[in-house]
Design an enzyme around this catalytic site. Structure first.
Site, short mmCIF file in Angstrom:
data_model
loop_
_atom_site.label_atom_id
_atom_site.label_comp_id
_atom_site.label_asym_id
_atom_site.label_seq_id
_atom_site.Cartn_x
_atom_site.Cartn_y
_atom_site.Cartn_z
N TYR A 217 56.97 40.15 51.85
CA TYR A 217 55.55 39.96 51.59
C TYR A 217 55.09 38.64 52.18
CZ TYR A 217 56.37 36.53 47.86
OH TYR A 217 56.73 35.42 47.16
N CYS A 218 53.78 38.53 52.38
CA CYS A 218 53.17 37.28 52.85
C CYS A 218 51.84 37.13 52.11
CB CYS A 218 53.00 37.29 54.37
SG CYS A 218 51.99 38.63 55.02
N LYS A 219 50.87 36.49 52.72
CA LYS A 219 49.59 36.31 52.04
C LYS A 219 48.73 37.57 52.11
CE LYS A 219 45.56 33.34 51.68
NZ LYS A 219 44.89 32.14 52.16
N GLY B 256 49.75 40.46 54.58
CA GLY B 256 50.53 41.60 55.05
C GLY B 256 50.99 41.56 56.49
N GLY C 119 53.27 44.03 51.61
CA GLY C 119 51.91 43.57 51.81
C GLY C 119 51.71 42.12 51.47
#
Length: 97
Positions: free
Chosen positions: A57-59, A61, A83
């Site tokens: 995951y990241c901030k 997606g 996401g």
């Protein structure tokens, strides 16, 4: 994907990886998530078997999608982009600083 299935996979040796920057990670991240910035995925040592479940995951997606594609190129077979932070919260993950 549901939280129970993900937690089961993690308990069996899977990984949950935050692919954001160290600065973003320090501002808050999913509990027990490993930090490997997306820019390091070409050379990062991934502490999992090639067939282990890996969740990213990241901030928002896109960085997680990039990291997922790199891992697949490196031979990892069970890579999932969960996401962004809002998606993680919706799944029921807990955050910590």
């Amino acid at each position: 994907m549901d939280l129970v299935q993900i937690q089961s996979d993690l308990a069996k040796g899977g990984l949950l990886i935050d692919v954001r920057s160290p600065e973003e990670y320090s501002e808050g991240h999913v509990k027990d998530a490993l930090l490997i910035p997306h820019t390091q995925f070409f050379s990062a040592e991934i502490p999992a078997e090639k067939d282990a479940s890996i969740y990213l995951y990241c901030k928002m997606g896109p960085r997680a999608e990039f990291a997922a594609s790199v891992l697949k190129e490196r031979g990892y077979t069970k890579v999932t982009n969960l996401g962004g932070l809002d998606d993680m919260e919706a799944l029921g993950f807990k955050f910590e600083k």
